[in-house]
Design an enzyme around this catalytic site. Sequence first.
Site, mmCIF file in Angstrom:
data_model
loop_
_atom_site.group_PDB
_atom_site.id
_atom_site.type_symbol
_atom_site.label_atom_id
_atom_site.label_comp_id
_atom_site.label_asym_id
_atom_site.label_seq_id
_atom_site.Cartn_x
_atom_site.Cartn_y
_atom_site.Cartn_z
ATOM 1 N N TYR A 1 -2.998 -1.158 10.249
ATOM 2 C CA TYR A 1 -3.091 -1.496 8.822
ATOM 3 C C TYR A 1 -1.825 -1.067 8.075
ATOM 4 O O TYR A 1 -1.201 -1.854 7.370
ATOM 5 C CB TYR A 1 -4.313 -0.826 8.200
ATOM 6 N N SER B 1 0.839 -1.195 0.000
ATOM 7 C CA SER B 1 0.000 0.000 0.000
ATOM 8 C C SER B 1 0.872 1.243 0.000
ATOM 9 O O SER B 1 1.895 1.295 0.684
ATOM 10 C CB SER B 1 -0.915 0.009 1.225
#
Length: 336
Positions: A219, A204
């Site tokens: 996350y 990400s």
Amino acid sequence: MAGALHQHQQELAQDQPAMAWWFLSLAFLGALYAAAFASRLLVSLTLLCLHPPKPKDLRCYGPWAVVTGPTSGIDRSVALELARRGLNLLLVEVANLQEISDAVRSRYAVKTAAVVSDLSLDVATPQGAEAARRLQDAVEALDVGVLVNNAGVVTPGAVFFHEADVEEWMRMIRVNLWGLTEVTAAVLPGMVRRGRGAVLNMGSASSEAIPSFPLYTIYTATKRYVAQFSSSLYAEYSKGIDVQCQAPFFVATTMVTGFSGIWRPSAFVPTPDAYARAAVPWIGLGRGGPLCVPNLSHRILWCLLAAVPGSIHDWVCLREHLRQRRSMFRKAASLR
């Protein structure tokens, strides 16, 4: 009075060379920074626009691909794109694999196999050990050439660290970090024996292009692990096995439903299908190392954000995520 004014003018005159030197120094540093940023952006655009990567025939690695989390979002689109390119699919998910299996076979002349596995289970437990054994048996029976680690959890999100239960954080860690590691450990030995293979781990941009991602702390920390894990495997298996971490910005999936309207499908927010069409051709291409950003608009955004100071990144992200948090609490209150 006149003498004091004259003395003040003399002091200003003496300070002018120092002030001019300071101003010129700042102007030089600013120009240097702007030139460095412009050159980096120009190089990135040139590489992507004038010299786009030539995709590999992924079947050169082997006839089968393992795809985790293929039932929705980017994961589903990547699975379908791999099938379109002629790869048989071994699909790994906790449930609902029949629908995606039927969709693949109805569109493309490829085979599918399925392993129902909850990647949030700890392999130290009997249930987790049994799931790991089923995956291992399925992988060993096939000539797996490509592994795509897509499965990931983003909830709980838009919360302060202390607001979620420890078990919620641990579930995210088990899926995003342990699950990816376990699946790779099951698939990689076969690739080593055959001397060929490609591994794609989905990272990400929140952990690579942005200094912090407040209220999504765990996350983004797990995604940082994915990037470092991929970089180390890339160095370990530099011959025959291609390891890559893709780090996209926002893609129009259910993950971004709570974000502001600017994160709806647009030039900078591709649909899952559009992202998959850009992402799959990059598998096995080691241009610039293991970390890549396949989507052109994401690459441009990455370069633009590199010019923004970290403190501004922090302020904007925190402001947006606090807005999400308020919206989430209002929605929860309305359902009571």
